[in-house]
Design an enzyme around this catalytic site. Structure first.
Site, short mmCIF file in Angstrom:
data_model
loop_
_atom_site.label_atom_id
_atom_site.label_comp_id
_atom_site.label_asym_id
_atom_site.label_seq_id
_atom_site.Cartn_x
_atom_site.Cartn_y
_atom_site.Cartn_z
N VAL A 1 55.02 46.03 51.41
CA VAL A 1 56.10 45.91 52.42
C VAL A 1 57.37 45.29 51.83
N THR A 2 57.24 44.51 50.75
CA THR A 2 58.43 43.87 50.17
C THR A 2 59.19 44.81 49.24
N ASP B 1 46.07 41.17 48.62
CA ASP B 1 46.36 41.70 47.29
C ASP B 1 45.50 42.94 47.08
N LEU C 1 51.58 51.60 50.16
CA LEU C 1 52.72 51.73 49.25
C LEU C 1 52.62 50.77 48.06
N ALA D 1 51.96 49.04 44.70
CA ALA D 1 51.61 49.54 43.37
C ALA D 1 52.40 48.80 42.31
N THR E 1 52.76 60.56 43.77
CA THR E 1 53.99 60.68 42.99
C THR E 1 54.12 61.98 42.19
N GLU F 1 55.04 62.01 39.32
CA GLU F 1 54.59 61.72 37.95
C GLU F 1 53.25 62.40 37.65
N TYR G 1 50.46 54.91 34.23
CA TYR G 1 50.79 54.88 35.67
C TYR G 1 50.33 56.18 36.34
N LYS H 1 47.53 56.82 39.24
CA LYS H 1 47.91 57.44 40.52
C LYS H 1 47.11 58.72 40.77
N HIS I 1 62.93 58.64 44.52
CA HIS I 1 63.88 58.34 45.60
C HIS I 1 64.42 56.94 45.38
P1 NAP Z 1 58.45 48.93 44.53
O1 NAP Z 1 59.82 48.66 45.05
O2 NAP Z 1 58.12 48.62 43.12
O3 NAP Z 1 57.42 48.13 45.49
C1 NAP Z 1 56.08 47.94 45.12
C2 NAP Z 1 55.42 47.04 46.15
O4 NAP Z 1 54.04 46.88 45.78
C3 NAP Z 1 56.02 45.63 46.23
O5 NAP Z 1 56.03 45.25 47.58
C4 NAP Z 1 55.00 44.79 45.46
O6 NAP Z 1 54.95 43.44 45.88
C5 NAP Z 1 53.71 45.50 45.87
N1 NAP Z 1 52.58 45.19 44.99
C6 NAP Z 1 52.50 45.32 43.66
N2 NAP Z 1 51.28 44.93 43.23
C7 NAP Z 1 50.57 44.54 44.32
C8 NAP Z 1 49.28 44.02 44.53
N3 NAP Z 1 48.44 43.81 43.52
N4 NAP Z 1 48.89 43.72 45.79
C9 NAP Z 1 49.73 43.90 46.83
N5 NAP Z 1 51.00 44.37 46.70
C10 NAP Z 1 51.41 44.69 45.46
O7 NAP Z 1 58.05 50.45 44.77
P2 NAP Z 1 58.72 51.57 45.71
O8 NAP Z 1 59.79 52.26 44.95
O9 NAP Z 1 59.01 51.00 47.04
O10 NAP Z 1 57.52 52.62 45.81
C11 NAP Z 1 56.52 52.51 46.82
C12 NAP Z 1 55.29 53.29 46.40
O11 NAP Z 1 55.62 54.65 46.20
C13 NAP Z 1 54.64 52.84 45.09
O12 NAP Z 1 53.25 53.03 45.23
C14 NAP Z 1 55.18 53.80 44.06
O13 NAP Z 1 54.29 53.92 42.97
C15 NAP Z 1 55.27 55.07 44.89
N6 NAP Z 1 56.31 56.03 44.50
C16 NAP Z 1 57.60 55.64 44.39
C17 NAP Z 1 58.58 56.58 44.09
C18 NAP Z 1 60.04 56.20 43.97
O14 NAP Z 1 60.81 57.01 43.44
N7 NAP Z 1 60.45 55.04 44.49
C19 NAP Z 1 58.21 57.92 43.93
C20 NAP Z 1 56.88 58.28 44.07
C21 NAP Z 1 55.94 57.33 44.38
P3 NAP Z 1 55.85 42.27 45.20
O15 NAP Z 1 57.16 42.28 45.95
O16 NAP Z 1 55.03 41.06 45.44
O17 NAP Z 1 56.00 42.63 43.75
O1 G4F Z 2 64.03 55.42 36.75
P1 G4F Z 2 62.78 55.61 35.97
O2 G4F Z 2 62.21 54.40 35.35
O3 G4F Z 2 61.77 56.33 36.94
P2 G4F Z 2 60.45 57.19 36.69
O4 G4F Z 2 59.84 56.93 35.37
O5 G4F Z 2 60.79 58.60 37.00
O6 G4F Z 2 59.46 56.60 37.80
C1 G4F Z 2 59.89 56.43 39.15
O7 G4F Z 2 59.72 57.64 39.85
C2 G4F Z 2 58.35 58.09 39.96
C3 G4F Z 2 58.37 59.42 40.73
O8 G4F Z 2 58.52 60.47 39.82
C4 G4F Z 2 57.55 57.03 40.69
F1 G4F Z 2 56.26 57.44 40.84
C5 G4F Z 2 57.59 55.73 39.93
O9 G4F Z 2 56.92 54.72 40.70
C6 G4F Z 2 59.06 55.30 39.76
O10 G4F Z 2 59.59 54.97 41.01
O11 G4F Z 2 63.03 56.67 34.80
C7 G4F Z 2 63.55 57.97 35.05
C8 G4F Z 2 63.85 58.67 33.73
C9 G4F Z 2 62.72 58.61 32.70
O12 G4F Z 2 62.58 59.86 32.08
C10 G4F Z 2 63.19 57.60 31.69
O13 G4F Z 2 62.70 57.82 30.38
O14 G4F Z 2 64.96 58.00 33.13
C11 G4F Z 2 64.69 57.81 31.75
N1 G4F Z 2 65.48 56.68 31.26
C12 G4F Z 2 66.47 56.77 30.33
N2 G4F Z 2 66.97 55.55 30.09
C13 G4F Z 2 65.33 55.38 31.61
C14 G4F Z 2 66.27 54.67 30.86
N3 G4F Z 2 64.50 54.79 32.51
C15 G4F Z 2 64.62 53.43 32.65
N4 G4F Z 2 63.84 52.81 33.56
N5 G4F Z 2 65.52 52.70 31.91
C16 G4F Z 2 66.37 53.27 31.01
O15 G4F Z 2 67.16 52.59 30.36
#
Ligand code: NAP
Ligand code: G4F
Length: 368
Positions: free
Chosen positions: A10-11, A59, A81, A83, A128, A130, A152, A156, A182
């Protein structure tokens, strides 16, 4: 019957937007937070104290805590959510990532069964793009084969399959949203988009000299997190439990994201060179920046294996959920993030100035 949602994570970015969305729909919203030595939850601070918003300690690594919360809250919907969501971090902490992102999903499903809620509680799993990893076709849809390409993604993938298994074995309403990247003004600062928008704002305001990035040619299908949380809810309102790809259907490179972000910050970049030698040079903007190299490539941000061609096909979500993937365009998303970071950096800069003045005044004895 009143709707009671339990959100793990949720955070996080998505957890905070989903909480707002469900509260606006009249849900009683419960969130699971981890115990921490500091009590600061920036993304949900504005929701704390609202009568329908409740927090519980738990947790994903601790089944007992999950059973206790699920048994107490008796949710009608769970959004899992939580992770370790950073791909690069998963190479550094693969075991922790597997425990939370793979076994953690199993713990949530088992907590629901242990509490006897498997017939009444619907479960959404944050899956995801990924999973497509070293992609086997473009664009990717629900039938595209998976080829996970990081610890990762492998974790997943277990989460995805265990959800499918419990759906079939125990007839549970549990499903995965295969969400493509997103982003938002609440995105973690080490993900590439937010790293870029913060740096563009800092460079434009004279607080940073240069931005170092990894693979500039990596391609992503970037949407707006606020639009995507609606889809999580729609997936659980569907007649049948099914998995859905959620994406915009439009692809851009990291380089393009950087170009538009700097442009919104008033800096025009021209990229020259290739691979490790590629550089983003300021060709128009503030006089003191013109001609300077503002973006450089660093090996530090390359991954052992990188996913470089993500492009989603949201046809099924459009047809079956009536979801509109074009609500916020790529250009609008970049603008929202840059405008937010320009304001944030300006406020931080002003606060820093006040602190510097104060230090000087203290030193000179102007204030005591
Ligand atoms: P995020 O901002 O990194 O948030 C992750 C959340 O998980 C935080 O609230 C974190 O809590 C909590 N968490 C981590 N480890 C935990 C544990 N052991 N027990 C309980 N809570 C825990 O991620 P997000 O971008 O909102 O993404 C939400 C979900 O969608 C994730 O599962 C991510 O893998 C998935 N996802 C994200 C994207 C994207 O582009 N954003 C795309 C596809 C899938 P703390 O605040 O305490 O760290
Ligand atoms: O922003 P990124 O770290 O996101 P990534 O790896 O796509 O993962 C995010 O999206 C996933 C959905 O497809 C989620 F499941 C996952 O939890 C997360 O939210 O990197 C995006 C791309 C990668 O190819 C990376 O190699 O950007 C490239 N990149 C280039 N320079 C970088 C950087 N990524 C990061 N983090 N930092 C850089 O300086």
């Amino acid at each position: 019957m009143s709707k009671v949602a339990l959100i793990t994570g949720v955070t996080g970015q998505d957890g905070s937007y989903l909480s707002e969305f469900l509260l606006s729909k009249g849900y009683e919203v419960h969130g699971i937070i981890r115990r921490s030595s500091v009590d600061f939850r920036e993304r949900i601070a504005h929701l704390e104290g609202q009568p329908n918003f409740h927090l519980h300690f738990g947790d994903l690594g601790d089944s007992m805590s999950l059973v206790k919360v699920v048994g107490k809250v008796k949710p009608t919907e769970i959004y899992n959510l939580a992770a370790q969501s950073h791909v690069q971090v998963s190479f550094d902490s693969p075991e922790f990532t597997a425990d939370v992102d793979a076994t953690g999903v199993l713990r949530v499903l088992e907590a629901v069964r242990a509490c006897g809620l498997e017939k009444t509680c619907r479960i959404y799993q944050a899956s995801t793009s990924e999973l497509y990893g070293k992609v086997e076709e473009v664009p990717q849809n629900e039938n595209t084969p998976f080829h996970p390409y990081s610890p990762y993604a492998v974790a997943k993938l277990y989460g995805f399959w265990i959800v499918k298994e419990y759906r079939e074995a125990y007839n549970m309403f549990c499903c995965s949203g295969i969400l493509f990247n997103h982003e938002s003004e609440r995105r973690g600062e080490t993900f590439v988009t937010r790293k870029i928008t913060l740096a563009a704002a800092r460079i434009a305001q004279g607080l940073q000299d240069k931005l170092y990035l990894g693979n500039l040619s990596s391609l992503r299908d970037w949407g707006y997190a606020k639009d995507y949380v609606e889809c999580m809810w729609l997936i659980l309102q569907n007649d049948k439990p099914e998995d859905f790809v959620i994406a915009t259907g439009v692809q851009h490179s990291v380089r393009e994201f950087a170009y538009y972000a700097f442009k919104h910050a008033g800096i025009e970049l021209k990229f020259e060179g290739e691979g490790m030698n590629e550089k983003g040079i300021c060709v128009a903007g503030p006089e003191e920046l013109v001609g300077k190299v503002l973006v450089e490539v660093s090996e530090d941000f390359y991954r052992p294996t990188d996913v470089v061609n993500l492009w989603g096909d949201p046809t099924k979500a459009k047809a079956k959920l009536g979801w509109n993937p074009s609500k916020t365009s790529f250009e609008e998303l970049v603008k929202i993030m840059v405008e937010s970071d320009m304001a944030k950096v300006a406020a931080e800069g002003a606060a820093q100035k006040v602190r510097m003045n104060l230090a000087e005044y203290l030193e000179k004895g102007i204030v005591k």
